[in-house]
Design a protein around this motif. Structure first.
Motif, mmCIF file in Angstrom:
data_model
loop_
_atom_site.group_PDB
_atom_site.id
_atom_site.type_symbol
_atom_site.label_atom_id
_atom_site.label_comp_id
_atom_site.label_asym_id
_atom_site.label_seq_id
_atom_site.Cartn_x
_atom_site.Cartn_y
_atom_site.Cartn_z
ATOM 1 N N ALA B 92 48.943 13.573 59.056
ATOM 2 C CA ALA B 92 48.953 12.231 58.483
ATOM 3 C C ALA B 92 47.463 12.260 57.951
ATOM 4 C CB ALA B 92 49.383 11.194 59.367
ATOM 5 N N THR B 93 46.700 13.133 58.570
ATOM 6 C CA THR B 93 45.284 12.882 58.225
ATOM 7 C C THR B 93 44.889 14.336 57.974
ATOM 8 O OG1 THR B 93 43.066 12.219 59.012
ATOM 9 C CG2 THR B 93 44.407 12.738 60.631
ATOM 10 N N ASP B 94 43.802 14.670 57.107
ATOM 11 C CA ASP B 94 43.413 15.775 56.647
ATOM 12 C C ASP B 94 42.191 15.745 55.781
ATOM 13 O OD1 ASP B 94 43.446 18.557 56.609
ATOM 14 O OD2 ASP B 94 45.207 18.722 55.349
ATOM 15 N N GLY B 111 51.979 7.001 64.400
ATOM 16 C CA GLY B 111 51.560 6.089 65.189
ATOM 17 C C GLY B 111 51.260 6.412 66.789
ATOM 18 N N CYS B 112 50.781 8.202 66.784
ATOM 19 C CA CYS B 112 50.909 8.535 68.504
ATOM 20 C C CYS B 112 49.457 8.166 68.711
ATOM 21 C CB CYS B 112 50.971 9.968 68.398
ATOM 22 S SG CYS B 112 49.730 10.933 67.600
ATOM 23 N N ARG B 113 48.565 7.885 67.824
ATOM 24 C CA ARG B 113 47.107 7.585 68.306
ATOM 25 C C ARG B 113 46.217 8.819 68.958
ATOM 26 N NH1 ARG B 113 47.151 2.819 71.592
ATOM 27 N NH2 ARG B 113 49.157 3.050 72.082
ATOM 28 N N TYR B 114 46.643 9.828 68.705
ATOM 29 C CA TYR B 114 45.904 10.873 69.131
ATOM 30 C C TYR B 114 44.320 10.977 68.617
ATOM 31 C CZ TYR B 114 49.781 13.502 71.422
ATOM 32 O OH TYR B 114 50.826 13.804 72.217
ATOM 33 N N ALA B 123 36.322 5.048 64.902
ATOM 34 C CA ALA B 123 36.283 4.487 63.438
ATOM 35 C C ALA B 123 37.935 4.209 63.086
ATOM 36 C CB ALA B 123 35.838 5.504 62.513
ATOM 37 N N ARG B 124 38.674 4.366 64.008
ATOM 38 C CA ARG B 124 40.009 4.252 63.717
ATOM 39 C C ARG B 124 40.878 3.066 64.367
ATOM 40 N NH1 ARG B 124 43.307 8.657 61.627
ATOM 41 N NH2 ARG B 124 41.885 10.067 60.803
ATOM 42 N N TYR B 125 41.852 2.332 63.644
ATOM 43 C CA TYR B 125 42.405 1.428 64.111
ATOM 44 C C TYR B 125 43.879 1.480 64.312
ATOM 45 C CZ TYR B 125 37.850 -0.387 64.163
ATOM 46 O OH TYR B 125 36.328 -0.341 64.591
HETATM 47 S S1 SF4 Z 1 48.189 8.373 64.890
HETATM 48 FE FE1 SF4 Z 1 49.033 10.335 65.242
HETATM 49 S S2 SF4 Z 1 50.444 10.770 63.458
HETATM 50 FE FE2 SF4 Z 1 48.973 8.935 62.980
HETATM 51 S S3 SF4 Z 1 47.156 9.676 62.143
HETATM 52 FE FE3 SF4 Z 1 46.832 9.660 64.054
HETATM 53 S S4 SF4 Z 1 47.221 11.509 65.141
HETATM 54 FE FE4 SF4 Z 1 48.234 11.656 63.140
#
Ligand code: SF4
Ligand code: SF4
Lengths: 195, 257
Positions: B92-94, B111-114, B123-125
């Motif tokens: 989903a992110t690249d 939404g796994c939030r890894y 920086a991510r929410y």
């Molecule tokens: S939450 Fe999981 S699926 Fe969504 S961008 Fe992050 S790693 Fe990828």
């Protein structure tokens, strides 16, 4: 006797299977689309052919680019009103346009065959050099005398003819293979099309 | 996936002058308005607030009269080797588009939030709630930024839609969209900053101010030793500020003059 018995029982098994198979195919290929899509017609009759052939107009006269790079898409009442501010001829839809839409200041609720989902960013400016119809993005309404039927997916509410992601990707991959410089090896980078 | 440094001919980047930043927060406001971030139910609850751009306060922790503070705006740093990218199970992110902006496709995120765990800069929410706009305010939404539902991760994209607008404008004017002039494309935060503390441009283009600024001895990047190679640089003539950009040991020397 033994053999004959075996023969009938084999035919007896295959026949219902075949019938079921054909029925399932018919349901899948013909029935499901009938159930899934509702047919809609455009609010007004419109002929592209007349505008182009009889009045010598070009696509750009109504579907034009703005200076900021954005695309005007369908012309609004103001644009149509440049010619049709009063009925030209006595076609009922001609009169309907003037009386129901133009004079009341209501925009015609045209059905757009190609609306994309909300998470897609699409720029016409980037695709200017491709012919809208031959590249396969839009149905070829430009040379048609009537507008095609609009099929709406009953579940998603999208038009059946909305371009699918695989079609976008295929073309991006081909063009990028021809012009690697311009795409820098990533024709299908997510955010080229998604927002 | 990016496990190695990806090189691009264009690298959009920022240099943020921490000696000019007054901590007014205009960049944060601009970001929220531009990127369709709904007003939070309780902005004081930091678990729920979405702040793609966040201004941190730094202090040298000295008693008066030597006390000094600095303010540090932190967008997504668009790392050259982003930790968030290889951990994403669904891509989903690249980081794959010319310009080097790390993408985030919200419709694809599960939404796994890894990625949140992997990002060293916070920086991510995550969207814990569906966004709600007060009646009438939905009219102010930016049309080319999707709104995000509950359950997905989002982050700063350097106002990517503005990049697309700038490219379109260049195309219509017959210019090369891969050779934008300085100022053709700037994110909302940079445009809004009243002190001009943020400079934006192509780090690889010698005609852009950021190219030179990022090479200054006063420029540094956050947690440089993690080797994430961010495309956001900070700038300060104060050594203590530069020192807080990484985990320096007490007697270690810091870059700069
Ligand atoms: S939450 Fe999981 S699926 Fe969504 S961008 Fe992050 S790693 Fe990828
Ligand atoms: S700052 Fe965090 S979210 Fe942004 S690219 Fe780097 S690791 Fe990813």
């Amino acid at each position: 006797m033994e053999e004959k018995k075996g023969g009938t029982s084999a035919g007896g098994v295959v026949l219902p299977f075949l019938l079921g198979f054909v029925a399932a195919l018919a349901f899948g290929w013909w029935g499901v689309p009938q159930l899934l899509y509702s047919k809609k017609t455009q609010p007004l009759v419109f002929t592209h052919q007349n505008h182009i052939e009889l009045y010598g107009m070009s696509c750009d006269d109504c579907h034009s680019f703005r200076r900021d790079g954005s695309f005007s898409g369908l012309p609004g009442n103001a644009k149509c009103g440049e010619c049709h501010s009063f009925p030209l001829g006595d076609h009922p839809d001609e009169i309907k346009f003037v009386e129901e839409y133009y004079e009341k200041g209501i925009e015609v609720p045209w059905l757009v065959y190609q609306y994309q989902p909300d998470n897609v960013f699409f720029s016409h400016a980037a695709h200017r050099e491709y012919d809208c119809a031959t590249a396969g993005c839009h149905p070829d309404v430009g040379s048609s005398n009537e507008l095609p039927v609009y099929y709406e997916n009953r579940l998603t509410k999208y038009s059946r003819d909305t371009m699918k992601m695989k079609d976008c990707e295929r073309c991006h991959a081909t063009v990028a293979a021809q012009e690697p410089e311009r795409f820098a090896g990533a024709p299908n980078a997510c955010q080229i099309c998604h927002k | 996936m990016v496990l190695y440094l990806k090189e691009f001919k264009i690298k959009w980047g920022m240099v943020i002058d921490l000696d000019r930043c007054t901590g007014c927060g205009a960049c944060m406001v601009a970001c929220q308005a531009e990127n369709n971030i709904a007003p939070p139910v309780d902005a004081s609850d930091k678990r729920y607030s979405l702040t793609w751009m966040l201004v941190y306060q730094l202090s040298n922790k000295q008693p008066y009269p030597n006390h000094d503070v600095a303010y540090m705006p932190r967008p997504c740093l668009q790392c050259g080797k982003p930790n968030c990218v290889p951990v994403c199970p669904v891509i989903a992110t690249d980081k794959n588009q010319e310009g080097g902006i790390v993408s985030q496709v919200n419709a694809r995120c599960i939404g796994c939030r890894y990625c949140m765990a992997a990002c060293p800069y916070h920086a991510r929410y995550f969207n814990w709630q569906d966004p709600v706009w007060p009646e009438g305010m939905e009219k102010t939404l930016t049309p080319d930024v999707s709104t995000r539902p509950r359950g997905v991760v989002e982050k700063c994209l350097f106002c990517h839609h503005r990049y697309m607008y700038a490219r379109d404008k260049a195309r219509i004017e017959g210019r090369d969209p891969n050779a934008l002039n300085e100022g053709d494309y700037i994110p909302a935060c940079v445009e809004m900053c009243p002190t001009g503390a943020m400079v934006f441009g192509d780090l690889e283009n010698p005609e852009h101010k950021v190219h030179k600024l990022s090479k200054s001895p006063y420029a540094f990047r956050l947690l440089e030793r993690l080797n994430t190679k961010p495309q956001v640089y900070y700038y300060s003539k104060r050594e203590w500020v530069r020192k807080q950009g990484d985990n320096y040991l007490e007697h270690e020397t810091v870059g700069g003059v």
